[in-house]
Design an enzyme around this catalytic site. Structure first.
Site, mmCIF file in Angstrom:
data_model
loop_
_atom_site.group_PDB
_atom_site.id
_atom_site.type_symbol
_atom_site.label_atom_id
_atom_site.label_comp_id
_atom_site.label_asym_id
_atom_site.label_seq_id
_atom_site.Cartn_x
_atom_site.Cartn_y
_atom_site.Cartn_z
ATOM 1 N N ASP A 173 0.910 -1.084 -0.079
ATOM 2 C CA ASP A 173 0.036 0.015 -0.021
ATOM 3 C C ASP A 173 0.730 1.278 -0.042
ATOM 4 O OD1 ASP A 173 0.731 -0.466 2.517
ATOM 5 O OD2 ASP A 173 -1.057 -1.343 3.079
ATOM 6 N N ASN A 211 -8.165 -3.129 13.668
ATOM 7 C CA ASN A 211 -9.453 -3.286 13.320
ATOM 8 C C ASN A 211 -9.537 -4.301 12.417
ATOM 9 O OD1 ASN A 211 -8.271 -2.225 11.245
ATOM 10 N ND2 ASN A 211 -9.484 -0.712 10.678
ATOM 11 N N GLU A 270 -9.919 -2.309 4.507
ATOM 12 C CA GLU A 270 -10.508 -1.944 5.926
ATOM 13 C C GLU A 270 -12.011 -2.532 6.202
ATOM 14 O OE1 GLU A 270 -8.918 -0.248 7.988
ATOM 15 O OE2 GLU A 270 -8.364 1.488 7.014
ATOM 16 N N HIS A 325 -7.573 -4.946 9.597
ATOM 17 C CA HIS A 325 -7.436 -4.665 8.373
ATOM 18 C C HIS A 325 -5.984 -5.455 7.748
ATOM 19 C CE1 HIS A 325 -4.852 -0.940 9.159
ATOM 20 N NE2 HIS A 325 -4.166 -1.409 9.156
HETATM 21 C C1 F6R Z 1 1.063 -1.771 6.014
HETATM 22 C C2 F6R Z 1 -0.079 -2.368 6.085
HETATM 23 C C3 F6R Z 1 -0.882 -2.354 7.055
HETATM 24 C C4 F6R Z 1 -0.094 -2.930 8.398
HETATM 25 C C5 F6R Z 1 -0.973 -2.583 9.676
HETATM 26 C C6 F6R Z 1 -0.239 -3.121 10.798
HETATM 27 O O1 F6R Z 1 1.912 -1.940 4.956
HETATM 28 O O2 F6R Z 1 -0.525 -2.923 5.121
HETATM 29 O O3 F6R Z 1 -1.801 -3.190 6.964
HETATM 30 O O4 F6R Z 1 0.403 -3.950 8.553
HETATM 31 O O5 F6R Z 1 -1.809 -1.379 9.938
HETATM 32 O O6 F6R Z 1 0.495 -1.984 11.116
HETATM 33 P P1 F6R Z 1 1.789 -1.994 12.207
HETATM 34 O O7 F6R Z 1 2.593 -2.754 11.988
HETATM 35 O O8 F6R Z 1 2.312 -0.562 12.466
HETATM 36 O O9 F6R Z 1 0.967 -2.188 13.734
#
Ligand code: F6R
Length: 265
Positions: free
Chosen positions: A82, A153, A160, A155
């Site tokens: 992303d 959440n 989302e 995702h």
């Molecule tokens: C990042 C991504 C997100 C993160 C998720 C967890 O490329 O795709 O899905 O993996 O938000 O983020 P952290 O590791 O910062 O808790």
């Protein structure tokens, strides 16, 4: 080999529990390293990469393996999950910049082989750019391994929670999305306030994530325990995107530390 506390199956997926985040991250790095070593001259390793706090230790371990002379990325190709939208690649908060900081600048991956969705594409071309990104992955032979993190959440990538049907959620393409309020809250520190968080992003779709030949979900810390427990229990649901990983069954391995596993019964 990293010290694993225990492992078990849930909904056809493997869950490996490690004493701490460092051990879980080393296990993820080792799986990435083996994927690279298993590649042949006719088939480069095609890797799906994640950003955020969780994979930083994975990248530092991979960089150490490289610095010690034990691992080359010359024949690897990476695709990131992303990117914020819109954002300039040189903005320190961009995921392109994150990848440069934590990985690209520390290893020998040729620059043209590290792909990140382009946060500068004019809005009218976003759909075409997203479709093209999926076509590049397919043209390279598909993802050998997709590394994922989980949002609080639930995702995956920036897919989302939604009210779609499971069939619709499983088919979600790579696209422009609006970040969920909790995701914006979690990004607030990085951006210097929740109101400064760029509210939209480009994300690889659920369909492309689930097409990977192997999927590694790395989750560490007590703040992930609730989402991890919910994704491993019960039916697939679009309101908890990580539960959709159940559709990929035995291709999925969860690498979690004791804190993140604490809610799993
Ligand atoms: C990042 C991504 C997100 C993160 C998720 C967890 O490329 O795709 O899905 O993996 O938000 O983020 P952290 O590791 O910062 O808790």
């Amino acid at each position: 080999m990293p010290e694993e506390s225990r492992s078990f199956q849930r909904a056809g997926m493997t869950v490996r529990v490690f004493p701490d985040a460092g051990a879980a991250s080393r296990a993820a790095a080792d799986r990435i390293a083996s994927t690279i070593r298993a590649a042949s001259p006719g088939h480069r390793a095609i890797l799906g990469m994640a950003t955020g706090a969780t994979p930083q230790k994975v990248y530092s371990h991979l960089a150490s393996l490289h610095a010690a002379g034990g691992l080359s990325f010359r024949d690897a190709v990476t695709y990131n999950l992303d990117e914020y939208y819109p954002i300039q690649p040189l903005d320190p908060k961009s995921y392109r910049c994150y990848m440069h900081r934590h990985f690209f600048s520390l290893v020998d991956l040729p620059p043209q082989q590290g792909h990140v969705l382009d946060g500068t594409v004019p809005e009218g071309f976003v759909a075409a750019h997203c479709a093209e990104f999926e076509r590049w992955i397919e043209a390279d032979g598909g993802l050998d391994l997709q590394l994922l993190g989980i949002g609080r959440n639930g995702h995956i990538g920036f897919n989302e929670p939604s009210e779609l049907t499971v069939a619709e959620a499983l088919a979600l393409p790579t696209r422009l999305i609006e970040l969920h309020p909790l995701t914006r809250e979690d990004a607030a520190r990085e951006f210097g306030g929740v109101d400064k968080v760029i509210p939209r992003a480009l994300t690889l779709g659920v369909r492309a994530i689930l097409s990977a030949r192997s999927i590694l979900m790395l989750a560490t810390g007590a703040h992930k325990a609730e989402a991890v427990a919910a994704a491993l229990a019960g039916q697939m649901r679009a309101s908890l995107p990580a539960s959709l990983l159940q559709a990929a069954g035995e291709r999925v391995t969860w690498l979690v530390d004791e804190a993140a596993a604490s809610g799993v019964s």
